[in-house]
Scaffold this active site. Structure first.
Site, PDB file in Angstrom:
ATOM      1  N   ASP A  82      45.588  54.429  42.179  1.00 63.27           N
ATOM      2  CA  ASP A  82      45.690  53.029  42.581  1.00 63.27           C
ATOM      3  C   ASP A  82      46.927  52.390  41.952  1.00 63.27           C
ATOM      4  OD1 ASP A  82      44.809  50.693  43.812  1.00 63.27           O
ATOM      5  OD2 ASP A  82      43.492  50.125  42.153  1.00 63.27           O
ATOM      6  N   HIS A  83      47.752  51.748  42.770  1.00 57.74           N
ATOM      7  CA  HIS A  83      48.919  50.982  42.299  1.00 57.74           C
ATOM      8  C   HIS A  83      49.871  51.786  41.414  1.00 57.74           C
ATOM      9  CE1 HIS A  83      47.950  47.100  44.024  1.00 57.74           C
ATOM     10  NE2 HIS A  83      46.700  47.260  43.623  1.00 57.74           N
ATOM     11  N   HIS A 180      44.138  39.933  42.914  1.00 60.70           N
ATOM     12  CA  HIS A 180      43.555  40.789  41.891  1.00 60.70           C
ATOM     13  C   HIS A 180      42.911  39.936  40.801  1.00 60.70           C
ATOM     14  CE1 HIS A 180      45.199  44.431  43.566  1.00 60.70           C
ATOM     15  NE2 HIS A 180      46.413  43.927  43.560  1.00 60.70           N
ATOM     16  N   GLY A 181      41.842  40.459  40.212  1.00 58.96           N
ATOM     17  CA  GLY A 181      41.191  39.746  39.110  1.00 58.96           C
ATOM     18  C   GLY A 181      40.251  38.671  39.595  1.00 58.96           C
ATOM     19  N   HIS A 208      42.530  44.849  49.189  1.00 57.28           N
ATOM     20  CA  HIS A 208      42.542  44.803  47.731  1.00 57.28           C
ATOM     21  C   HIS A 208      41.978  43.454  47.262  1.00 57.28           C
ATOM     22  CE1 HIS A 208      45.228  48.289  46.451  1.00 57.28           C
ATOM     23  NE2 HIS A 208      45.136  48.397  47.768  1.00 57.28           N
ATOM     24  N   ALA A 210      38.852  42.579  46.266  1.00 57.77           N
ATOM     25  CA  ALA A 210      37.587  42.193  46.904  1.00 57.77           C
ATOM     26  C   ALA A 210      36.557  41.660  45.925  1.00 57.77           C
ATOM     27  CB  ALA A 210      36.998  43.373  47.665  1.00 57.77           C
ATOM     28  N   VAL A 231      37.198  47.434  44.748  1.00 54.67           N
ATOM     29  CA  VAL A 231      36.423  46.607  43.818  1.00 54.67           C
ATOM     30  C   VAL A 231      36.704  47.082  42.399  1.00 54.67           C
ATOM     31  CG1 VAL A 231      34.133  45.796  43.135  1.00 54.67           C
ATOM     32  CG2 VAL A 231      34.601  46.322  45.546  1.00 54.67           C
ATOM     33  N   ALA A 232      37.091  46.165  41.519  1.00 57.35           N
ATOM     34  CA  ALA A 232      37.388  46.532  40.135  1.00 57.35           C
ATOM     35  C   ALA A 232      36.798  45.524  39.154  1.00 57.35           C
ATOM     36  CB  ALA A 232      38.895  46.662  39.923  1.00 57.35           C
ATOM     37  N   THR A 233      37.253  44.277  39.225  1.00 60.04           N
ATOM     38  CA  THR A 233      36.916  43.287  38.202  1.00 60.04           C
ATOM     39  C   THR A 233      35.417  43.041  38.086  1.00 60.04           C
ATOM     40  OG1 THR A 233      39.054  42.216  38.528  1.00 60.04           O
ATOM     41  CG2 THR A 233      37.350  40.927  37.423  1.00 60.04           C
TER      42      THR A 233
END
Length: 284
Positions: A82-83, A180-181, A208, A210, A231-233
């Protein structure tokens, strides 16, 4: 199954109008949560690792863990970079067995972005690895990636069509109002722009940022061509919040085999919810 590319799983999602969730992982615990929950729900899944995660976990450790985990379950599993921002960062990981990469040249001028992405496509396709790239620029913070909201730009549909044709990428990350975030205010997605991109671009689209997007907005994005949802944060918040609560109630705890478990359970609930929203459950 062994670690796969995302090419076939995203094309299937495109044909059947659901999205494959991509969850950022960081260690053994987060990897287990994602893959075990996906296996329980019979969903394909993408394990995403940023450069920060790769540096933290170690290239060989992370690839080996994901490969071992993927072979335990008969669901499609991809380990996705990713990125990543250079061929030099991507090449050794592909040689280790990674089969899905995102080359992020969104900070570059249009033609320079195309040149960089084309180099990665030429290399990755020679190793049966799929390539995602981004056109437009999301604001916000993810690991070491920091983009001021004032510098964010939305994806132009005509430029997107040219970008895909000239690079030969397998999927396109679009900027339609996500970030993001965490969001400082309610996000407003430009669905009209997404529909125009979908009409002009044949490859699967990627959403990105989400985390924090209402479920109905995610579902509408999928209806308009999004086939991969990142999905990350939200995962990190759920995990860390549960661990903090555990220490509040057990201040003398010192065994990670105990204090990691509530974090894993809280993260699993988020993973389960996102799989259901993406519509990918029971598709394998």
């Amino acid at each position: 199954m062994a670690i796969l590319s995302t090419r076939d799983m995203l094309l299937k999602a495109q044909q059947q109008q659901y999205a494959v969730p991509a969850f950022n992982i960081h260690n053994l615990e987060t990897l287990r949560v994602v893959i075990e929950t996906a296996a329980e729900l019979r969903s394909p899944v993408i394990l995403a690792g940023t450069p920060g995660t790769i540096n933290y976990a170690g290239r060989k450790y992370l690839v080996a863990l994901c490969d071992a985990a993927s072979r335990q379950y008969d669901i499609p599993v991809a380990l996705h970079l990713d990125h990543h921002e250079s061929l030099e960062a991507i090449e050794p990981l592909v040689r280790l067995g990674v089969r899905s990469v995102m080359i992020d040249g969104s900070h570059l001028p249009f033609d320079d972005n195309i040149e960089l992405v084309s180099q990665v496509v030429n290399f990755a396709h020679g190793h049966d690895a799929s390539v995602e790239a981004e056109l437009g620029k999301l604001g916000g913070i993810e690991d070491d990636l920091v983009v001021d909201e004032a510098d964010s730009t939305l994806t132009d549909p005509d430029a997107a069509a040219e970008f895909v044709e000239r690079t030969g990428i397998d999927s396109l990350a679009v900027a339609i109002g996500t970030a993001h975030g965490l969001y400082n205010r309610e996000p407003r997605l430009d669905f009209e722009r997404l529909a125009a991109i979908h009409k002009k671009v044949p490859v699967p689209l990627v959403l990105h940022g989400a985390s924090g997007i209402p479920a109905d907005d995610v579902r509408e994005s999928i209806r308009l061509g999004v086939c991969k949802v990142n999905v990350a944060t939200e995962l990190k918040i759920a995990f860390s919040g549960a661990v903090k609560d555990f220490f509040q109630n057990h201040p003398d705890a010192n065994d990670p085999r105990h204090y990691m478990l509530p974090g894993m359970a809280a993260m699993a609930a988020v993973v389960r919810e996102k799989i259901e929203i993406c519509g990918s459950a029971a598709t394998v």
